[in-house]
Design an enzyme around this catalytic site. Structure first.
Site, short mmCIF file in Angstrom:
data_model
loop_
_atom_site.label_atom_id
_atom_site.label_comp_id
_atom_site.label_asym_id
_atom_site.label_seq_id
_atom_site.Cartn_x
_atom_site.Cartn_y
_atom_site.Cartn_z
N GLY A 10 -14.66 21.48 25.61
CA GLY A 10 -16.02 21.48 25.05
C GLY A 10 -17.05 21.44 26.17
O GLY A 10 -18.13 20.88 26.02
N GLY A 13 -20.85 22.59 25.80
CA GLY A 13 -21.72 21.92 24.83
C GLY A 13 -22.80 21.09 25.51
O GLY A 13 -22.95 21.10 26.74
N GLN A 14 -23.56 20.35 24.68
CA GLN A 14 -24.72 19.61 25.19
C GLN A 14 -24.34 18.64 26.30
O GLN A 14 -24.95 18.62 27.37
CB GLN A 14 -25.41 18.84 24.04
N ASP A 36 -13.89 25.95 27.10
CA ASP A 36 -14.61 25.98 25.82
C ASP A 36 -14.10 27.18 25.03
O ASP A 36 -13.26 27.95 25.52
CB ASP A 36 -16.13 26.07 26.05
N ASP A 49 -8.95 27.00 23.33
CA ASP A 49 -9.22 26.51 21.98
C ASP A 49 -8.37 25.27 21.76
O ASP A 49 -7.13 25.36 21.78
CB ASP A 49 -8.86 27.62 20.96
N TYR A 139 -18.20 13.75 9.60
CA TYR A 139 -18.17 13.52 11.05
C TYR A 139 -17.86 12.04 11.34
O TYR A 139 -16.98 11.71 12.12
CB TYR A 139 -19.52 13.93 11.63
#
Ligand code: AKB
Length: 317
Positions: A10, A13-14, A36, A49, A139
């Site tokens: 990941g 991402g942010q 990612d 993945d 979540y």
């Protein structure tokens, strides 16, 4: 081959975007493998993945990975649009990481949890670390289950999984996506573009937040702490600051009196209302020396300066 190779899942991402850079300055670029769903040759991000167990195992084996930061997840707001999919990704990804880590003798795993694990029947101010966890989102439910699995793998398999509960994370280097706290990043982009900001939360919705540098510091600090200091094997509460939309807007208006905000609460308001307003992170402070450096005024100073630069250097962004 470096014996302490690190895998970040990941990485585009942010948080991943900033964490990878920091890890590369500490451990050297060749030791940090950023992955990612999409590749990004400029940032040396390779495709991986986390749902592809075989691909993940091959990657870990081939690159002699010793530490994993598993950041890939579907966040609160996006998860509510498609709960079953969010559950499958959040739990399936975690299981693949935990199982592969045990199989290939990975030494440490970082698993981010969140303030979304909290729900009803708890104090919403200074929420303690250990309270009943009854989240209202898929979540949150997946992260409660993930925290328990982290502890389970530590107890049953001796896998050194470490975790903190991130508040809303605010940084200028990357955009937030799919969360309920995203407004606190988006607001700075509207200010830099001289736009009226339409806030999807009501003006007095106070939430726990953290500046990106503090978030990255906490992540690195917990991973570098001596094993015996990590006494909580589910997840540590982590706090930076707390504010509401009206409070951050008025800090921005002190620096730009022309800035305008309007409030149009949507489905994310109910999610935010179910979360704590402030967090007691005394266990993290006691066990591994956590201490945030940035308050709301610091955050607004940095964000306004840095986000404005993004638009002056690239007016089309
Ligand atoms: C979200 O808003 O879903 C995330 C989080 C608090 O975990 N930023």
């Amino acid at each position: 081959m470096n014996q302490h190779n690190i895998l970040v899942i990941g990485a585009g991402g942010q948080i991943g975007t900033v964490l990878v850079e920091k890890l590369r300055t500490i451990y050297g670029s060749s030791a940090v493998f950023a992955t990612d769903l999409k590749e990004n040759p400029d940032k040396h991000i390779q495709i991986l993945d986390v749902m592809d167990r075989e691909g993940l195992e091959k990657f870990i084996d081939k690159n002699k990975i010793r530490e994993i930061y598993h950041l890939a997840a579907i966040l609160s707001a996006r998860g509510e649009q498609n709960p079953k999919w969010a559950w499958d990704i959040n739990m399936g990804g975690l299981f693949n990481v935990l199982e592969s880590a045990v199989k290939y003798k990975v030494e440490k795993v970082f698993y981010p949890s969140t303030i979304a694990v909290f729900g009803k029947h708890i104090p919403l101010e200074n929420t303690p670390n250990h309270v009943p966890l009854t989240p209202a989102t898929v979540y949150g439910i997946s992260k409660v289950a993930g925290e328990l699995w982290a502890e389970y793998y530590f107890n049953k398999h001796g896998l050194d999984v470490r975790s903190v509960r991130y508040p809303g994370v605010i940084g200028y280097q990357s955009l937030a996506g799919g969360g309920t706290t995203d407004y606190a990043v988006d607001i700075f982009h509207a200010e830099a573009k001289n736009e009226v900001f339409e806030c999807f939360l009501a003006q007095n919705t106070k939430l726990p937040m953290i500046y990106m540098d503090d978030c990255i510091q906490a992540t690195i600090d917990i991973m570098r702490a001596p094993t015996e200091n990590i006494k909580c094997r589910t997840s540590y509460n982590l706090a930076g600051m707390s504010f509401s939309p009206v409070e951050i807007a008025s800090e921005i208006q002190k620096r730009n009196p022309n800035f305008k905000i309007v409030y149009q609460p949507d489905f994310r308001q109910a999610i935010a209302a179910s979360w704590p307003q402030s967090i007691d992170d005394s266990e993290a402070r006691k066990d591994w020396g956590w201490k945030p450096k940035y308050d709301l005024a610091d955050l607004v100073d940095i964000m306004m300066t840095e986000v404005r630069k993004l638009y002056t250097t690239n007016p089309n962004s």
